[in-house]
Design a protein around this motif. Structure first.
Motif, mmCIF file in Angstrom:
data_model
loop_
_atom_site.group_PDB
_atom_site.id
_atom_site.type_symbol
_atom_site.label_atom_id
_atom_site.label_comp_id
_atom_site.label_asym_id
_atom_site.label_seq_id
_atom_site.Cartn_x
_atom_site.Cartn_y
_atom_site.Cartn_z
ATOM 1 N N GLY A 181 5.630 -5.686 8.277
ATOM 2 C CA GLY A 181 4.904 -4.445 7.928
ATOM 3 C C GLY A 181 5.352 -3.273 8.787
ATOM 4 O O GLY A 181 5.663 -3.425 9.976
ATOM 5 N N GLY A 182 5.383 -2.092 8.160
ATOM 6 C CA GLY A 182 5.904 -0.890 8.807
ATOM 7 C C GLY A 182 5.201 -0.517 10.098
ATOM 8 O O GLY A 182 5.834 -0.038 11.047
ATOM 9 N N ARG A 195 6.168 -1.273 13.836
ATOM 10 C CA ARG A 195 7.201 -0.547 14.589
ATOM 11 C C ARG A 195 6.581 0.241 15.739
ATOM 12 O O ARG A 195 7.290 0.778 16.581
ATOM 13 N N THR A 222 0.846 -1.200 0.000
ATOM 14 C CA THR A 222 0.000 0.000 0.000
ATOM 15 C C THR A 222 0.880 1.249 0.000
ATOM 16 O O THR A 222 0.637 2.199 -0.730
ATOM 17 N N LYS A 267 3.706 10.492 13.344
ATOM 18 C CA LYS A 267 3.350 9.166 13.876
ATOM 19 C C LYS A 267 4.592 8.273 13.964
ATOM 20 O O LYS A 267 4.804 7.587 14.967
ATOM 21 N N CYS A 268 5.410 8.283 12.913
ATOM 22 C CA CYS A 268 6.619 7.440 12.925
ATOM 23 C C CYS A 268 7.572 7.885 14.044
ATOM 24 O O CYS A 268 8.175 7.055 14.722
ATOM 25 N N ASN A 281 4.674 1.090 0.257
ATOM 26 C CA ASN A 281 5.929 0.868 -0.465
ATOM 27 C C ASN A 281 5.886 -0.460 -1.199
ATOM 28 O O ASN A 281 5.169 -1.375 -0.780
ATOM 29 N N GLY A 329 -1.777 1.411 8.793
ATOM 30 C CA GLY A 329 -1.217 2.708 9.177
ATOM 31 C C GLY A 329 -1.984 3.895 8.596
ATOM 32 O O GLY A 329 -2.066 4.955 9.233
ATOM 33 N N ASP A 330 -2.565 3.732 7.405
ATOM 34 C CA ASP A 330 -3.348 4.830 6.804
ATOM 35 C C ASP A 330 -4.486 5.245 7.732
ATOM 36 O O ASP A 330 -4.834 6.427 7.822
ATOM 37 N N GLY A 351 0.508 -3.386 7.853
ATOM 38 C CA GLY A 351 1.195 -2.471 6.937
ATOM 39 C C GLY A 351 0.519 -1.123 6.900
ATOM 40 O O GLY A 351 -0.049 -0.663 7.898
ATOM 41 N N GLY A 352 0.542 -0.500 5.711
ATOM 42 C CA GLY A 352 -0.073 0.812 5.566
ATOM 43 C C GLY A 352 -1.581 0.715 5.371
ATOM 44 O O GLY A 352 -2.329 1.559 5.855
HETATM 45 P P1 AMP Z 1 4.174 -1.153 4.729
HETATM 46 O O1 AMP Z 1 2.832 -1.207 4.032
HETATM 47 O O2 AMP Z 1 4.585 -2.417 5.357
HETATM 48 O O3 AMP Z 1 5.251 -0.490 3.889
HETATM 49 O O4 AMP Z 1 3.951 -0.151 5.990
HETATM 50 C C1 AMP Z 1 3.740 1.188 5.806
HETATM 51 C C2 AMP Z 1 3.100 1.752 7.041
HETATM 52 O O5 AMP Z 1 4.002 1.653 8.133
HETATM 53 C C3 AMP Z 1 2.760 3.222 6.865
HETATM 54 O O6 AMP Z 1 1.476 3.486 7.388
HETATM 55 C C4 AMP Z 1 3.819 3.897 7.696
HETATM 56 O O7 AMP Z 1 3.383 5.131 8.210
HETATM 57 C C5 AMP Z 1 4.031 2.894 8.814
HETATM 58 N N1 AMP Z 1 5.322 3.065 9.477
HETATM 59 C C6 AMP Z 1 6.542 3.071 8.892
HETATM 60 N N2 AMP Z 1 7.497 3.301 9.827
HETATM 61 C C7 AMP Z 1 6.841 3.435 11.015
HETATM 62 C C8 AMP Z 1 7.273 3.705 12.360
HETATM 63 N N3 AMP Z 1 8.569 3.888 12.662
HETATM 64 N N4 AMP Z 1 6.318 3.769 13.316
HETATM 65 C C9 AMP Z 1 5.014 3.602 13.036
HETATM 66 N N5 AMP Z 1 4.547 3.359 11.794
HETATM 67 C C10 AMP Z 1 5.450 3.271 10.793
#
Ligand code: AMP
Length: 583
Positions: free
Chosen positions: A308-309, A312, A12, A241-242, A14, A200-201, A171-172
């Protein structure tokens, strides 16, 4: 040299491209970085830009930039990009095409085939849309695999120790959880659950809502209808948020947000955690469901893997630790692991031997609409044919009966979902079988569902007495507004390449598999073992029981030795015997 089949995590937020070269998994840098933003845009000259370049212009040119298109996959919508509109498949194809072109540049050889990952909880339509996007990018999509499964595959690759693990992928845009067992190098998914609109969105949206609220209270200005400002807020607050993953507080200042006033806001991690608590609770419910499906309790889980991001976010760790009593961890970079697993799957399909074998499952139940009598009334119900969490590929039949004397046709549909009410499950497709023989009501019709390794469904209805049969591959494109040839012309007109979007495999509905792969052999072996064991508990003659036990033993030995020819032989003999004894 075997075929090059790359692995692609079409995310979504990356996307990542990986490949196995000489037995090693390599993530290919795109524009100098391992992950490429899944952003598509038009620059000021109207030229297509993808990745960082598109992301960088998001605030300045929101109308000429598209983000998070994955959340729209499978929907019959058009999204605006400049003064034209595109389907989600077309936008995704631009992302895939960029990965292909950059990958080819890095590797110095053409990339024609790919394994693409999707959230385990993607439905048929969303999977098909992903496959079309690949074809429009000029890629033959040899397999669609589930993201958490790919992660487990990357983790299980080359491992010898057996373990049961939970893959938590946030993920996002999407959330998935899978219960996975790694046994003698075979990675078997026991159950999957998830939500294709949770990630994350959504956390970013909650932060944006808070900023809009605070701005209204402080300055009396309502920003909620201004899409350019909302887009700007989303970018800034996503960054904030990150930071909250590493800092207890974060201050956000955006000057002249509405042209007059500044946005000044402080958010604490505790406030943020409270904000997203309900959404995280939803992920815990999914975990509970998948563990129940796999008949496991928390103490059976040896490892919790994070993918997934959004994993974190510290509270995710805490919650999982609390509920499962296992410290969750990343053993491989959570941003890259899915593409790495896809690359391994690509290598396996290309014939490389030194990797784990994957047994995947369907996270959804597939069934058909039939009439049942309940409380003295006839009503339509959905009869499951392939229950959720069945290993893939799956092939199952059920018998149904005509309702009227001389009934000359029957309508057959295929639905996906867990409800017994047909209207609550999504319709994948339907067809009519005409010319049934003129016989009294109660004539058996056998409905057969074949679900392949990509999660695509083929349905056959056969009149038992006459053998009259109709087979339909449920190709959701038939129901859709998207015309693939039109899409190709659309793409070609934007990028100015007449050959663009021409897939390397001409026949889109043809089966990719020609002979049984190890995964198919393993799935059959599993099914046959279950049926053989069921027969043993029913009491058989001594010779038959002995033969079944021997064949189950032979099958287990063949799996242990990775001897696929022997496994095929054992499957064939066991299948004949089981078929004969079940009758
Ligand atoms: P992905 O789809 O796995 O690439 O994850 C992307 C999502 O992870 C997005 O919503 C980002 O804002 C979130 N994200 C990336 N780094 C962080 C972080 N350090 N803390 C919280 N959310 C994160």
């Amino acid at each position: 040299m075997s075929d090059l089949i790359v692995g692609i995590d079409l995310g979504t937020t990356n996307s990542v491209l990986a490949v196995t070269l000489e037995g090693r998994i390599k993530v290919i840098d795109i524009h100098g970085q391992p992950t490429m933003p899944s952003c598509v845009g038009l620059d000021s000259a109207g030229k297509l830009i993808v990745g960082n370049a598109a992301r960088n212009q998001l605030i300045a040119a929101p109308d000429a930039t598209v983000v998070s298109i994955k959340r729209k996959m499978g929907e019959e919508i058009r999204v605006k990009l400049g003064d034209k509109e595109y389907s989600p498949e077309e936008i995704s194809s631009f992302i895939l095409r960029e990965l292909k072109i950059e990958g080819e540049r890095q590797l110095g050889q053409p990339i024609k085939k790919a394994v693409i990952t999707v959230p385990a909880f993607f439905n048929e339509r969303q999977r098909k849309a992903t496959q079309i996007a690949g074809e429009l990018a000029g890629l033959e999509v040899v397999r669609i695999i589930n993201e958490p499964t790919a992660a487990a595959l990357a983790y299980g690759a080359g491992r010898t120790s057996d373990e049961t693990m939970l893959v938590y992928d946030l993920g996002g845009g999407t959330f998935d959880v899978s219960v996975v067992v790694v046994e003698q190098g075979v990675v078997e998914v026991k159950a999957s659950h998830g939500d294709t609109h949770l990630g994350g969105d959504d956390f970013d949206d909650l932060l944006v809502q808070r900023a809009v609220r605070e701005f209204r209270e402080k300055h009396g200005v309502d920003l909620s209808a201004n899409s350019a400002i909302l887009c700007r807020l989303k970018v800034v607050l996503e960054r904030a948020k990150c930071h909250l993953s590493d800092e207890p507080f974060v201050s956000v200042r955006e000057e002249y947000l509405d042209g007059q006033h500044h946005l000044e806001m402080e958010i604490s991690r505790a406030e943020y955690e409270e904000m997203i608590a309900l959404l995280l609770e939803k992920t815990l419910t999914c975990i509970h469901q998948s563990m129940q499906d796999a008949r496991l309790i928390p103490k059976d889980i040896g490892k919790v893997m994070l993918v997934g991001g959004s994993t974190r976010t510290p509270i995710v760790h805490r919650l999982l630790h609390e509920r499962l009593q296992v410290e969750p961890r990343w053993e491989i970079n959570p941003d890259l692991i899915v593409a790495m697993g896809a690359a391994i799957q690509g290598a396996i399909i290309a014939g490389e031997k030194n990797y784990s074998i994957l047994v995947d499952i369907t996270p959804h139940t597939f069934g058909t609409t039939t009439v049942a009598v309940r409380d003295g009334f006839e009503r339509l119900v959905c009869a499951p044919i392939i229950p959720r969490n069945t290993p893939l590929p799956a092939s199952k039949s059920e018998v149904f009966f005509t309702m009227y004397d001389n009934q000359d046709e029957v309508k057959v549909d295929a639905r996906q979902g867990e409800s017994f009410l047909p209207e609550e499950n999504s319709l994948i497709g339907d067809f009519l079988v005409e010319g049934l023989s003129p016989v009294p009501a109660g004539s058996p019709i056998i409905i057969h569902f074949d679900l392949d390794l990509n999660g695509m469904l083929k349905v056959t209805a056969t009149e038992k007495h006459t053998g009259l049969a109709k087979t339909v591959t449920m190709d959701t494109r038939g129901n859709r507004a998207l015309d693939v040839d039109e899409a190709r012309r659309n793409i070609a007109s934007l990028i100015g390449d007449p050959a663009a979007g021409v897939a390397t495999n001409g026949d889109e509905t043809a089966d990719v598999e020609t002979e049984e792969s190890p995964e198919e052999l393993l799935a059959s072996a599993k099914d046959l073992r279950k049926r053989g064991e069921a027969l043993l508990t029913k009491g058989l003659g001594a010779d038959d029981a002995e033969e079944i036990r021997k064949l189950i033993h032979d099958s287990a030995e063949a799996i242990k030795n990775r001897d696929w020819a022997a496994l095929g032989g054992a499957n064939d003999t066991l299948s004949d015997l089981v078929f004969y004894l079940e009758d």
